[in-house]
Write an enzyme that holds these catalytic residues in place. Structure first.
Site, PDB file in Angstrom:
ATOM      1  N   CYS A  66      35.133 -71.509 -88.546  1.00  0.00           N
ATOM      2  CA  CYS A  66      36.578 -71.258 -88.489  1.00  0.00           C
ATOM      3  C   CYS A  66      37.403 -72.524 -88.371  1.00  0.00           C
ATOM      4  CB  CYS A  66      36.901 -70.326 -87.314  1.00  0.00           C
ATOM      5  SG  CYS A  66      36.575 -71.043 -85.688  1.00  0.00           S
ATOM      6  N   GLY A 288      40.539 -83.195 -74.942  1.00  0.00           N
ATOM      7  CA  GLY A 288      39.454 -82.467 -75.605  1.00  0.00           C
ATOM      8  C   GLY A 288      39.749 -82.134 -77.048  1.00  0.00           C
ATOM      9  N   VAL A 292      44.153 -78.594 -81.639  1.00  0.00           N
ATOM     10  CA  VAL A 292      44.201 -78.498 -83.096  1.00  0.00           C
ATOM     11  C   VAL A 292      43.585 -77.197 -83.589  1.00  0.00           C
ATOM     12  CG1 VAL A 292      44.160 -80.998 -83.353  1.00  0.00           C
ATOM     13  CG2 VAL A 292      42.017 -79.734 -83.466  1.00  0.00           C
ATOM     14  N   LEU A 375      43.476 -78.765 -68.192  1.00  0.00           N
ATOM     15  CA  LEU A 375      44.474 -77.975 -67.475  1.00  0.00           C
ATOM     16  C   LEU A 375      45.876 -78.456 -67.814  1.00  0.00           C
ATOM     17  CD1 LEU A 375      44.889 -75.781 -65.268  1.00  0.00           C
ATOM     18  CD2 LEU A 375      44.917 -77.645 -63.603  1.00  0.00           C
ATOM     19  N   ASP A 390      48.133 -68.291 -70.549  1.00  0.00           N
ATOM     20  CA  ASP A 390      47.829 -67.506 -69.349  1.00  0.00           C
ATOM     21  C   ASP A 390      47.889 -68.376 -68.108  1.00  0.00           C
ATOM     22  OD1 ASP A 390      46.544 -64.561 -69.734  1.00  0.00           O
ATOM     23  OD2 ASP A 390      46.216 -65.746 -71.538  1.00  0.00           O
ATOM     24  N   GLU A1309      24.973 -49.426 -95.448  1.00  0.00           N
ATOM     25  CA  GLU A1309      26.385 -49.063 -95.358  1.00  0.00           C
ATOM     26  C   GLU A1309      26.677 -47.753 -94.625  1.00  0.00           C
ATOM     27  OE1 GLU A1309      28.540 -50.718 -99.274  1.00  0.00           O
ATOM     28  OE2 GLU A1309      26.672 -49.664 -99.700  1.00  0.00           O
TER      29      GLU A1309
END
Length: 1377
Positions: A66, A288, A292, A375, A390, A1309
């Protein structure tokens, strides 16, 4: 994602001092990979660890799935040595985000480093293979590293030494280790079992099917066969040579190549200084680099500054006032420190706050992101980029403050003030965060956090999050509770950042006692506080969540009858679901587990080794990362890389293409378009007998996502950057409006023709059936959306020009034969000039049938134009935009039925959005009807319109049309049940086929003999094995006693028609007796090669030589090659494995016939003949030992029916819409399974993919048809925490089936359709919530029809339960009714 202390994508211009080079130590970058030393002197600072490993080493196990840190395919273990403490810190990271320059002095471990073919496999590899935990294998290396990282850190704990063969890992830790990894094939259950097999507290009887033992065997004997694990030998240590180098240096890594690692604030301030700076340099601050993953970078940076080595940013200070955490401290380390701090606080309230903070932070992203994201970076992203954090929400509620360095001035401000300020300027830096201790002698401090997100364990952004802190007291005389002070915070709702709800706080702290009326007022204010910005999805749902969270926080204080001290001490454990007595042993047993299940198979050795649960071929090298996929093939000399430039408009003239000035001038080698199609060739991207699709748009782009050009560069990174920087000049003057809906298509008569041979046949007379009906439902509507394939391996191809105008193409492809012909026609050359090779595919699901063709063809056109090899690996965004996916459709139905529920007539009008080209769309109506006919409708009529629209072409996706047809059937059944006030299960029972009606609807050829119809027996057996009747009563009882949690249970059947297609095979026996096999099908992870190997071993074994033959280990299936085995056809439709098996069986029959006379002759001479001797003599006597065959099934045997059924039970949170699948039971008929382990994996994987379609996956577009759910942040496939908690599957061995391949049946399937049971169960639970809401309003609680959309996401479920259900409840309570 959780990155950048200074700011995400810091875009101000810093002028670096000329004397800075004197500060640079001009070191080389030194690190280790799998114990091998690397030293680099010249590094592009934008290079990621993944890029380096894949391009410059032989370690290809790290996969690009990904590029966002959202899938886990690229994971590595990063180990960092601290010479001061002589300790090693180990943690998993996403190598696609981690920058190479930041790992100086570190050791990287990939799955090849754990073990491999040469050095021996690691127990993790062996157990993954033995537990059948790898199918396509593309995700498996990342899974192995996730587990390994958990093992390494568990062994560092002071827990008791485990039993031999196990680790210090717990079952819960083992499961959660992979909770952030995605798998599209397996359904996760076998992966979880492989991980849990290492846990010290596992009961091995709870582990699923594996090759090490059989169920019921002696426990000690079973353990003895489990691949042994020993932490002393199976945990790799930090390389000693690297330790010595780290000790001898400061271990900061490279400070050249424009990468800087200041070690003091003074050094950093120098970098921030103005004097003597080079004007115009773009500077990025790094910790880190996880940001991106969310905010994609499409530009180059001139300078990188690594902040991790500044002590003030790594501080962790604990005292009586609270805890201070440095801004560069990782989220993972922050969580640990918060937990440790909570345990050493004597005050229960204070400890609870820090525990809650840690608990909530663990739901942020995934392990591998929290391990490197900081953090402070998270806070700055929220302030600067409106990131829906969050962490900011919970820290704001906890009263946190931040320490800022502005120039030389230190400043401490509240987090609230920090968020309201303008973004930090170029001379300001966030240093740390301080979280205070809250104490009160006379009151109780309550602190709770909330989030509603698609995935329970994180790795998904919330629709809304909240955190509430309140100081409460109770009057001694009245026992009423007052809120003395509070902090009420909401976040992630499309606002600039988390905000304190000041008005809400004023309402609650106004001196009034907590009461229902105050609660109602507070809820109204909360809803007014949460005002999502325009364009934010589900705004009403997000406001309802604000009410839900406030209600959950306050209602325990109002409705409790317990004394305050006693009650509030247990406040954190309060549940809105009352504890009623139920016999739920299975659920209780797995309370601490994410998933558990039982698998029932029957092993048939009649055709051994066919029928045995043999592990998947080459699954061990998939686990070790040695399996080669297309993008793993080393790039040939002078290889170029390509990326698609696509239209963002649905219908527009393309006047020209230019590139953004920010793109370096030398980045682009060439731009290939329709103008570059060779003379004599065609602008052809894909073809079938149903129609063709252009490779490139010509002067007119026909849809958003239409391929306009293919930009070629020296690297994939440069090609992707160039494609992103491409600017298309459009012109829409005098063009008709695009067709962007099926309604538009109908209005303008824009349709694809369905050939007569594909048109489904109607059954009976609809008018007569309606005349027989006692009741009718007319013109009800259903709308179904699309679904993306989300194979873990994106589309990839490599084209290599060869001599004499030939071309060799490597493609991740389900139908190489059709690609072969497409490329030949596009290039204008004979087909013998083209050769297509496919070894394995990293997941397909139909998406690599048609949609792979243009990808490989574009590479071929570019390669011919430039006379250089060209390859591409599409990034996830481009792949999702171009893919097309499953067919959206709109359905209108009318149905007639008797009072007993027997349906007499059904008519459908279906509008199918096919997109731009025909692709396989004309097949879809037939498939819809095939699955729809699973019930006896009396009479069935329909009208289909396959609409041509200005959307990307929709294509085959696992069960294309069938999943929609089966779902339509269930919607009709549920609607009829609602109209008659009957249970849906009763309606299903009345309308299940008899054998005669089955033959009428499907035809006698497909239906087979009466004994082949196993549907009714499966239906009855599942009723008993799932304990359906008792559980249904328990669900009713549960719903009576619980207001805010509702349960539903549902049983659905599947009847699925498949077609066996002709296919080739070739078997060759080599001189040493080993066997090489070629088949037309491609290995997608479905176990094709495994079943083929078993069939060849069985087929050749019929020669019956003397002594052990052990042929299974002698057989190798090799890659598909279109010049070696022609007419390979499609790997699709669930029957490829059995057809290929039959093809090689015919080859084996031929070889056995050739060898039998020689065997008999040798026996007369020698007495006994071994396999090896027979083959040696056959070579000497010139017996042909290669045989080819083309299996062509008889017409009456080409079609047959598959049967199965599933029961699912779910639980919904009425307040948030969250759905939990408590249990699913499946029985599926595989005939005599060719390999029950492989078929079991197909059943589970298909079912979970179906859960994605019905419950989670939203594949949406903007108003112009451009896909906007284009990454892991917005498109959510199932994860381990979203599959059934209890997952039971029985692979039914239904005996002999005449005409089938060794009596086997398909499994790929059909089970996907059974996931509709989850959707139907959810509907049942919603129905109970709606009845309850009506009863509170004093209205008739009789069922009223409603449609539950697909997917049934949280906003959909909550909307149907009532966005104002809390208000309705409070009105009911306060009215005294």
């Amino acid at each position: 994602m959780l990155e950048l202390l200074k700011s995400q994508q810091l875009q101000f211009f810093l002028l670096l001092p000329a004397w800075l080079s004197n500060m640079s130590r001009d070191r080389n970058l030194v690190f280790a990979v799998n114990g091998q030393r690397f030293e680099l002197s010249d590094v592009d600072p934008s290079t990621t660890v993944l890029e380096f490993l894949r391009l410059h080493t032989g370690f290809k196990s790290v996969k690009l799935g990904c590029g966002e840190g959202g899938c886990g395919a690229c994971l590595v273990l990063l180990s960092r040595y601290d010479p001061a403490s002589d300790r090693v810190e180990d943690y998993t990271v996403s190598s696609c985000l981690t920058l190479l320059c930041g790992i100086g002095g570190c050791s990287i471990t990939t799955t090849e480093g754990l073990g491999n073919t040469k050095d021996g496999f690691h127990p993790i590899h062996k157990r993954f293979s033995g537990f059948h935990a790898s199918q396509c294998g593309f995700c498996t290396p990342g899974m192995c590293i996730s587990l390994y990282g958990a093992l390494v850190n568990a062994e560092k704990t002071d827990r008791p030494e485990p039993t031999k063969g196990f680790s210090k890992l717990t079952v819960s830790e083992a499961e959660r280790a992979i909770s952030g990894n995605l798998c599209r094939c397996t359904g996760y259950r076998p992966i979880a079992d492989a991980c849990k097999s290492f846990a010290a507290d596992v009961d091995i009887e709870d582990l699923g099917l594996n090759t090490f033992w059989r169920k019921g065997e002696d426990k000690e004997a079973s353990l003895s066969r489990l691949p042994p694990y020993d932490q002393n030998t199976d945990i790799r240590g930090f390389p000693e040579f690297l330790k010595e180098e780290v000790k001898a240096s400061d271990g900061l890594g490279v400070e050249k190549c424009n990468w800087y690692s200041p070690v003091t604030l003074d050094e950093l301030q120098c970098l921030f200084g103005q004097d003597g700076m080079d004007k115009g340099h773009r500077v990025k601050l790094v910790v880190g680099n996880t940001s991106v993953g969310y905010y994609k970078e499409n530009q180059r940076w001139d300078r990188y500054i690594d902040l991790r080595h500044i002590p003030e940013l790594q501080v962790i200070t604990k005292d009586k006032t609270g805890i201070e955490i440095g801004a560069a401290v990782t989220i993972t380390k922050s969580i640990k420190e918060l937990r440790d701090f909570s345990e050493c606080l004597p005050n229960l309230d204070s400890g609870n706050i820090f525990r809650r903070l840690a608990d909530h932070a663990e739901k942020v992203a995934s392990w591998h992101i929290r391990n490197s994201g900081s953090l402070g970076g998270n806070l700055v992203m929220a302030q600067r980029e409106k990131f829906p954090s969050d962490i900011v929400t919970v820290l704001l509620a906890a009263g946190s403050s931040v320490h800022i360095l502005a120039g030389s001035k230190h400043e401490i401000v509240t987090l609230d003030e920090f968020l309201k300020r303008p973004p930090l300027d170029s001379k300001s830096l966030l240093l740390s965060v301080k979280i205070p201790i809250w104490e009160s002698r006379s009151s109780k401090i309550l602190f709770e956090t909330y989030r509603a997100a698609p995935r329970p364990l994180g790795n998904a952004l919330p629709y809304l999050n909240a955190a509430f802190l309140a100081e409460v007291s109770q009057c001694d005389s009245s026992k009423v509770i007052h809120i003395k002070s509070c902090r009420m915070v909401f976040g992630a709702h499309g606002h600039e950042h988390a905000v304190r709800a000041r008005r809400l706080e004023e309402v609650l702290v106004g001196g009034r006692a907590l009461s229902l009326s105050l609660l109602r007022e507070a809820i109204e204010v909360a809803k007014e506080t949460v005002v999502p910005e325009d364009g934010i999805s589900s705004p009403d749902y997000r406001r309802s969540l604000a009410a839900a969270f406030v209600f959950k926080f306050l209602v325990p204080l109002i409705e409790s009858t317990a004394p305050m001290t006693k009650y509030l001490d247990g406040y954190a454990n309060y549940s809105l679901a009352k504890d009623i007595k139920q016999d739920r042993k299975q659920l209780e047993d797995v309370a601490a587990q994410l998933s558990y299940g039982k698998q029932v198979i029957e092993v048939d050795k009649q055709y051994s080794p066919v029928g045995e649960p043999v592990k998947k071929s080459l699954s061990t090298i998939q686990a070790s990362g040695e399996a080669v996929y297309v993008d793993d093939i080393p790039s040939p000399t002078n290889c170029l890389y390509g990326a698609f430039i696509y239209s963002t408009k649905p219908l527009a003239r393309v006047k020209g293409i230019r590139f953004s000035p920010r793109l370096p001038k030398d980045a682009v080698i060439s731009v290939v378009s329709f103008l570059d199609i060779p003379a004599g060739g065609e602008n052809l991207g894909s073809r079938t007998v149903l129609g063709n699709e252009a490779l490139f748009s010509d002067e007119l782009a026909h849809c958003a996502g239409d391929r306009v050009a293919f930009v070629v560069a020296e690297s994939q990174k440069n090609a992707d950057l160039a494609a992103e920087a491409a600017l298309i000049d459009y012109d829409t003057e005098d063009l008709e409006p695009p067709i962007l809906s099926v309604e538009d298509a109908v209005e303008r008569s824009s349709f694809f023709e369905v050939p007569s041979f594909l048109q489904p046949k109607q059954v009976g007379n609809f008018s007569e059936g309606m005349a027989e009906a006692d009741h009718k439902i007319l013109s009800a509507r259903i709308q179904l959306g699309s679904q993306y394939y989300f194979y873990l391996e994106n589309q990839s191809a490599l084209a290599i020009p060869d001599e004499d105008n030939c071309m060799v193409i490597y493609s991740s492809m389900q139908c190489p034969e059709f690609l072969h012909g497409t490329v030949a026609r596009c290039l204008g050359v004979p087909e013998h000039n083209i050769r297509v090779i496919t070894r394995r595919v990293g997941g397909g699901f139909g998406g690599k049938s048609m949609r792979s063709m243009p990808v490989a063809t574009a590479c071929a056109v570019a390669a011919q134009k430039l006379n250089r090899p060209v390859r591409t690996y599409l990034n996830r965004k481009t792949d999702m935009i171009l893919a097309g996916g499953r067919h959206p459709m709109k359905i209108t139905y009318s149905v007639g039925f008797k009072s007993n529920g027997k349906i007499t007539a059904l008519h459908l009008d279906v509008l199918i959005n096919a997109g731009l080209s025909a692709d396989i769309s004309p097949i879809v109506p037939q498939n819809i009807v095939g699955a729809l006919k699973k019930y006896n409708w009396g009479s069935l009529s329909f009208e289909f319109k396959v609409c041509k629209t200005n959307h990307t072409s929709k294509s085959a996706m696992r069960a294309p049309g069938e999943v929609q047809g089966s779902f339509i059937a269930e919607v009709v059944i549920e609607h009829v049940a609602s109209a008659l006030l009957m249970e849906p299960d009763a309606i299903r029972n009345v309308n299940i086929h008899t054998y005669d009606s089955l033959s009428l609807f499907y035809g006698s050829n497909a239906a087979g003999a009466p004994k082949d119809y196993t549907g009714p027996s499966i239906w009855s057996k599942l009723d008993s094995s799932s304990d359906l009747a008792r559980r249904a009563e328990e669900v009713k009882e549960f719903n009576i006693h619980n207001k805010w949690i509702k349960r539903g249970i549902s049983r659905v059947p599947v009847v699925y028609e498949v077609t066996v297609r002709p296919t080739p095979g070739k078997v060759s026996v080599l001189s040493d007796g080993s066997v090489v096999v070629e088949v037309g099908g491609t290995e997608l992870g479905q176990g094709l090669w495994t079943k083929v190997k078993q069939m060849v071993a069985f087929g050749l074994g019929l020669i019956q030589c003397d002594g052990p033959m052990e042929l299974l280990e002698k057989v190798r299936v090799v890659q598909t090659d279109t010049l070696s085995v022609i007419q390979g056809g499609w790997t699709a439709g669930s029957t490829t494995s059995e057809a290929n098996c039959q093809a090689v069986k015919l080859c084996c029959d031929t070889l056995v016939e050739r060898l039998r006379p020689l065997r008999d002759s040798l026996r007369e001479q020698m007495g006994s003949v071994t396999w090896e001797v027979l083959i040696e003599q056959a070579y000497l006597q010139f017996v042909s030992l290669s045989a080819s065959a083309f299996y062509c099934p008889e017409s009456i045997l080409m079609r047959y029916l598959n049967y199965g059924a599933a029961v699912s039970e779910v639980e919904i949170d009425v307040l948030t819409g969250e759905t939990t699948i408590l249990r699913s039971d499946i029985i599926y008929d595989c005939g005599k399974s060719l390999n029950p382990a492989v078929d079991l994996g197909q059943i589970e994987g298909a079912f979970v993919q179906g859960i994605g379609f019905f419950m989670l996956e939203e594949y949406t577009t903007n108003s112009e048809g451009l896909v906007n759910t284009n990454g892991t942040w917005t498109y959510k496939i199932p994860t381990l925490d979203t599959i059934p908690r209890v997952f039971n599957v029985e692979v039914l061995n239904s005996g002999h089936h005449k005409g089938r391949v060794l009596s086997s049946k398909a499994s790929g399937e059909p089970p996907l359709l059974l996931a509709a049971s989850v959707h139907c169960a959810t509907r049942t639970a919603i129905k109970e919530a709606r009845r309850q809401l009506l009863s509170w309003s004093g209205m008739d609680t009789t069922d009223s029809p409603f449609q539950l959309d697909v997917p049934a996401t949280l906003p959909i479920v909550k909307g149907l339960c009532g966005l104002d259900s809390i208000e309705g409840y409070l009105h009911w309570r306060m009215s005294g009714k």
